[in-house]
Enzyme design. Structure first.
Site, PDB file in Angstrom:
ATOM      1  N   PHE A 123      49.402   5.507  32.327  1.00 41.37           N
ATOM      2  CA  PHE A 123      48.463   4.898  31.370  1.00 41.37           C
ATOM      3  C   PHE A 123      49.119   3.627  30.851  1.00 41.37           C
ATOM      4  O   PHE A 123      50.066   3.701  30.063  1.00 41.37           O
ATOM      5  CB  PHE A 123      48.227   5.918  30.253  1.00 41.37           C
ATOM      6  N   ALA A 130      52.424  -6.297  22.110  1.00 41.76           N
ATOM      7  CA  ALA A 130      51.236  -5.588  21.622  1.00 41.76           C
ATOM      8  C   ALA A 130      51.464  -4.090  21.774  1.00 41.76           C
ATOM      9  O   ALA A 130      51.094  -3.493  22.786  1.00 41.76           O
ATOM     10  CB  ALA A 130      49.986  -6.028  22.393  1.00 41.76           C
ATOM     11  N   ILE A 157      55.935   2.508  29.931  1.00 41.85           N
ATOM     12  CA  ILE A 157      54.860   3.234  30.601  1.00 41.85           C
ATOM     13  C   ILE A 157      55.427   4.466  31.326  1.00 41.85           C
ATOM     14  O   ILE A 157      56.148   4.327  32.328  1.00 41.85           O
ATOM     15  CB  ILE A 157      54.090   2.320  31.588  1.00 41.85           C
ATOM     16  N   SER A 158      55.093   5.631  30.804  1.00 40.19           N
ATOM     17  CA  SER A 158      55.576   6.881  31.408  1.00 40.19           C
ATOM     18  C   SER A 158      55.047   7.006  32.830  1.00 40.19           C
ATOM     19  O   SER A 158      53.896   6.611  33.112  1.00 40.19           O
ATOM     20  CB  SER A 158      55.080   8.090  30.618  1.00 40.19           C
ATOM     21  N   ARG A 268      75.029  35.568  13.927  1.00 32.70           N
ATOM     22  CA  ARG A 268      76.212  34.913  13.357  1.00 32.70           C
ATOM     23  C   ARG A 268      76.690  35.658  12.097  1.00 32.70           C
ATOM     24  O   ARG A 268      75.917  35.824  11.138  1.00 32.70           O
ATOM     25  CB  ARG A 268      75.844  33.464  13.009  1.00 32.70           C
ATOM     26  N   GLU A 363      52.207   6.890  21.217  1.00 31.64           N
ATOM     27  CA  GLU A 363      50.771   7.174  21.062  1.00 31.64           C
ATOM     28  C   GLU A 363      50.303   6.902  19.621  1.00 31.64           C
ATOM     29  O   GLU A 363      49.436   7.594  19.082  1.00 31.64           O
ATOM     30  CB  GLU A 363      50.435   8.592  21.528  1.00 31.64           C
ATOM     31  N   GLU A 367      52.946   5.512  11.038  1.00 26.32           N
ATOM     32  CA  GLU A 367      52.300   4.515  10.171  1.00 26.32           C
ATOM     33  C   GLU A 367      50.884   4.209  10.677  1.00 26.32           C
ATOM     34  O   GLU A 367      49.941   4.056   9.886  1.00 26.32           O
ATOM     35  CB  GLU A 367      53.154   3.232  10.122  1.00 26.32           C
TER      36      GLU A 367
HETATM   37  C1  LIG Z   1      45.028   1.252  14.641  1.00 27.45           C
HETATM   38  C2  LIG Z   1      43.937   1.035  15.678  1.00 27.45           C
HETATM   39  C3  LIG Z   1      43.030   2.254  15.761  1.00 27.45           C
HETATM   40  C4  LIG Z   1      43.102  -0.148  15.170  1.00 27.45           C
HETATM   41  O1  LIG Z   1      42.488  -0.833  16.141  1.00 27.45           O
HETATM   42  P1  LIG Z   1      41.721  -2.244  15.864  1.00 27.45           P
HETATM   43  O2  LIG Z   1      41.703  -2.563  14.401  1.00 27.45           O
HETATM   44  O3  LIG Z   1      42.299  -3.251  16.766  1.00 27.45           O
HETATM   45  O4  LIG Z   1      40.288  -1.899  16.355  1.00 27.45           O
HETATM   46  P2  LIG Z   1      38.992  -1.404  15.586  1.00 27.45           P
HETATM   47  O5  LIG Z   1      38.380  -2.607  14.948  1.00 27.45           O
HETATM   48  O6  LIG Z   1      39.282  -0.242  14.740  1.00 27.45           O
HETATM   49  O7  LIG Z   1      38.068  -0.935  16.794  1.00 27.45           O
HETATM   50  C5  LIG Z   1      37.587  -1.835  17.779  1.00 27.45           C
HETATM   51  C6  LIG Z   1      36.443  -1.176  18.509  1.00 27.45           C
HETATM   52  O8  LIG Z   1      36.877   0.079  19.076  1.00 27.45           O
HETATM   53  C7  LIG Z   1      36.134   1.173  18.533  1.00 27.45           C
HETATM   54  N1  LIG Z   1      37.051   2.315  18.335  1.00 27.45           N
HETATM   55  C8  LIG Z   1      38.218   2.290  17.670  1.00 27.45           C
HETATM   56  N2  LIG Z   1      38.769   3.511  17.677  1.00 27.45           N
HETATM   57  C9  LIG Z   1      37.897   4.294  18.361  1.00 27.45           C
HETATM   58  C10 LIG Z   1      37.912   5.678  18.702  1.00 27.45           C
HETATM   59  N3  LIG Z   1      38.922   6.469  18.330  1.00 27.45           N
HETATM   60  N4  LIG Z   1      36.879   6.171  19.400  1.00 27.45           N
HETATM   61  C11 LIG Z   1      35.839   5.384  19.778  1.00 27.45           C
HETATM   62  N5  LIG Z   1      35.780   4.043  19.484  1.00 27.45           N
HETATM   63  C12 LIG Z   1      36.799   3.539  18.788  1.00 27.45           C
HETATM   64  C13 LIG Z   1      35.611   0.660  17.191  1.00 27.45           C
HETATM   65  O9  LIG Z   1      34.482   1.361  16.791  1.00 27.45           O
HETATM   66  C14 LIG Z   1      35.310  -0.790  17.556  1.00 27.45           C
HETATM   67  O10 LIG Z   1      34.109  -0.800  18.305  1.00 27.45           O
HETATM   68  P3  LIG Z   1      33.075  -2.011  18.207  1.00 27.45           P
HETATM   69  O11 LIG Z   1      33.765  -3.208  18.758  1.00 27.45           O
HETATM   70  O12 LIG Z   1      32.735  -2.182  16.772  1.00 27.45           O
HETATM   71  O13 LIG Z   1      31.908  -1.589  19.052  1.00 27.45           O
HETATM   72  C15 LIG Z   1      44.540   0.762  17.076  1.00 27.45           C
HETATM   73  O14 LIG Z   1      45.152  -0.493  17.108  1.00 27.45           O
HETATM   74  C16 LIG Z   1      45.557   1.803  17.477  1.00 27.45           C
HETATM   75  O15 LIG Z   1      45.243   2.958  17.757  1.00 27.45           O
HETATM   76  N6  LIG Z   1      46.844   1.429  17.573  1.00 27.45           N
HETATM   77  C17 LIG Z   1      47.887   2.257  18.093  1.00 27.45           C
HETATM   78  C18 LIG Z   1      48.038   2.038  19.566  1.00 27.45           C
HETATM   79  C19 LIG Z   1      48.717   3.168  20.271  1.00 27.45           C
HETATM   80  O16 LIG Z   1      48.566   4.311  19.901  1.00 27.45           O
HETATM   81  N7  LIG Z   1      49.419   2.853  21.316  1.00 27.45           N
HETATM   82  C20 LIG Z   1      50.052   3.849  22.084  1.00 27.45           C
HETATM   83  C21 LIG Z   1      49.974   3.526  23.518  1.00 27.45           C
HETATM   84  S1  LIG Z   1      50.259   4.817  24.640  1.00 27.45           S
HETATM   85  C22 LIG Z   1      51.815   5.411  24.356  1.00 27.45           C
HETATM   86  O17 LIG Z   1      52.410   5.192  23.390  1.00 27.45           O
HETATM   87  C23 LIG Z   1      52.459   6.317  25.347  1.00 27.45           C
HETATM   88  C24 LIG Z   1      52.056   5.965  26.693  1.00 27.45           C
HETATM   89  S2  LIG Z   1      52.840   6.774  27.862  1.00 27.45           S
HETATM   90  O18 LIG Z   1      53.531   7.909  27.549  1.00 27.45           O
HETATM   91  O19 LIG Z   1      53.020   6.083  29.002  1.00 27.45           O
END
Ligand SMILES: CC(C)(COP(=O)(O)OP(=O)(O)OC[C@H]1O[C@@H](n2cnc3c(N)ncnc32)[C@H](O)[C@@H]1OP(=O)(O)O)[C@@H](O)C(=O)NCCC(=O)NCCSC(=O)CCS(=O)O
Length: 379
Positions: A123, A130, A157-158, A268, A363, A367
């Site tokens: 993913f 970002a 990216i895992s 223990r 994920e 915060e």
């Molecule tokens: C904190 C955030 C949720 C905030 O995001 P934004 O402020 O940038 O976006 P929004 O304005 O809230 O939303 C834009 C758009 O998307 C829709 N939306 C938002 N959330 C949802 C949801 N849960 N379900 C459905 N729709 C959603 C929202 O309604 C807006 O729609 P419209 O444009 O109005 O139609 C976000 O930035 C966030 O979650 N940040 C954290 C990122 C994160 O978790 N990254 C981790 C990556 S993966 C990883 O870490 C491991 C990967 S691996 O193991 O390989």
């Protein structure tokens, strides 16, 4: 097995997964950690049990577990080997992206192999500039012939180093913020232009390898998940699921730590008494058991909403925030109960703590979970 709500068939499968975790995964967990062995060493055995398709419905050759049963399965795997659970749940992030965002043809092309475990997923959302704010991503996907040229880089990216397919999130409209993000299938073993760096050297989950990736590759238009511009919402919905799985990993490891502390406290001896006789220690165990139960209750609230069509971003954030922070406290108390021995590599406590630390970061950090919860309150 904890009494989560699930069908008899699911309960039998989860019991089978618990046996597999105890007999196959747990004995190798310390070696995976010590040698940073990629947890894909278990891939064939896991595939045989159907673990790669636990989250996918039968129409895609998966097992289609309910939210609570999937939680129980991930918890059992994490309690035995955190790295293996992380590798598997990263694959779920990729397949959930297809399930929630792709059309039937793309689902039919990719998901059966993914469910069988013959095709491993990654993913690819996070970028060097970002992380918490993926809407700010720089990777672009520009129209070129009958497809798209994807250019940019991703980090942490895992599974990328072994991935057969990646779900890559990229801007098709760089001026449209979150609405300009689209998602694409990239099959790095089949095309040129995907460069994967050696895996990062991490503090914990040392067998759950994470990689940096650079893209300058072309994919056909049928590799786009759904319509252009829908990628951000797909990613957010996927993360609503993924955060429950992070909670499951946290409570799985926390339970293993608590069980280790209970056993050690009974064995223990100090001044002719097992240390379990001392009230101060009993209270530590009681606090840990209470926090574990609370974490699971919050997680079940989210897990039962999964797949219902109701949005459960807040419930999923409650679950991840609380479980990842409580699990840290539970494992820390368990290490404290072991005294100096807990600090050595002869016992698994220090590994549990190292493995748990990332759950407050990936994920969506603690915060970010608070931000999601607060937005829900103030909307
Ligand atoms: C904190 C955030 C949720 C905030 O995001 P934004 O402020 O940038 O976006 P929004 O304005 O809230 O939303 C834009 C758009 O998307 C829709 N939306 C938002 N959330 C949802 C949801 N849960 N379900 C459905 N729709 C959603 C929202 O309604 C807006 O729609 P419209 O444009 O109005 O139609 C976000 O930035 C966030 O979650 N940040 C954290 C990122 C994160 O978790 N990254 C981790 C990556 S993966 C990883 O870490 C491991 C990967 S691996 O193991 O390989």
């Amino acid at each position: 097995m904890t009494t989560y709500p699930m069908s008899d068939d699911e309960r039998a499968l989860v019991a089978q997964i618990e046996r597999f975790a105890t007999e196959v995964l747990a004995p190798k967990a310390a070696q995976i950690d010590e040698e940073s062995l990629f947890a894909t060493v278990h891939r064939d055995a896991m595939a045989e049990l159907g673990l790669f398709g636990l989250n996918l419905p039968e129409e895609h050759d998966g097992i289609g577990l309910s939210g609570p049963a999937l939680y129980a399965a991930v918890e059992a795997i994490a309690g035995a080997c955190g790295s293996t659970a992380s590798m598997l749940t990263a694959h779920f992030l990729a397949t959930d992206s297809l399930l929630l965002g792709a059309d039937a043809d793309l689902q039919a092309r990719i998901l059966p192999g993914a469910a069988a475990g013959t095709s491993l997923g990654a993913f690819a959302l996070t970028e060097p500039q970002a992380g918490s704010n993926p809407a700010d991503m720089r990777t672009t996907a520009k129209r070129e012939g009958d497809g798209y040229r994807i250019k940019g880089s991703k980090c942490f990216i895992s599974n990328a180093g072994a991935a057969d397919f990646m779900v890559v999130y990229a801007k098709t409209d760089p001026d449209a913020g979150a609405r300009g993000v689209s998602a694409f299938i990239v099959e790095p073993k089949k095309i040129d232009g995907v460069a994967i760096a050696p895996h990062e050297k991490t503090m914990g989950l040392k067998g759950g390898h994470v990689f940096g990736i650079s893209f300058d590759c072309w994919v056909p238009e049928e590799n786009c998940l759904g319509d252009e511009g829908t990628g951000f919402r797909t990613a957010m919905k996927v993360l609503d699921n993924g955060r429950i799985e992070v909670a499951a990993q946290a409570t799985g490891i926390a339970e293993a730590a608590l069980n280790a502390a209970i056993s050690y406290a009974k064995e223990r001896q100090v001044s002719g008494h097992p240390i379990a006789d001392f009230q101060g220690l009993q209270w530590m165990l009681a606090d840990s058991a209470t926090e574990l139960a609370a974490a699971r209750a919050l997680a079940m609230q989210a897990a039962t909403l999964r797949g219902t069509g109701v949005r459960y971003s807040s419930e999923s954030a409650f679950a991840k925030l609380y479980a990842s922070e409580a699990a840290w406290r539970i494992a820390d108390r368990a290490l404290q109960i072991h005294g100096g021995y807990g600090y050595t590599r002869d016992f698994p406590l220090e590994r549990y703590l190292r493995d748990l630390r990332i759950f407050r970061i990936y994920e969506g950090s603690s915060e970010i979970q608070r931000t999601i919860i607060a937005r829900g309150l103030l909307a």
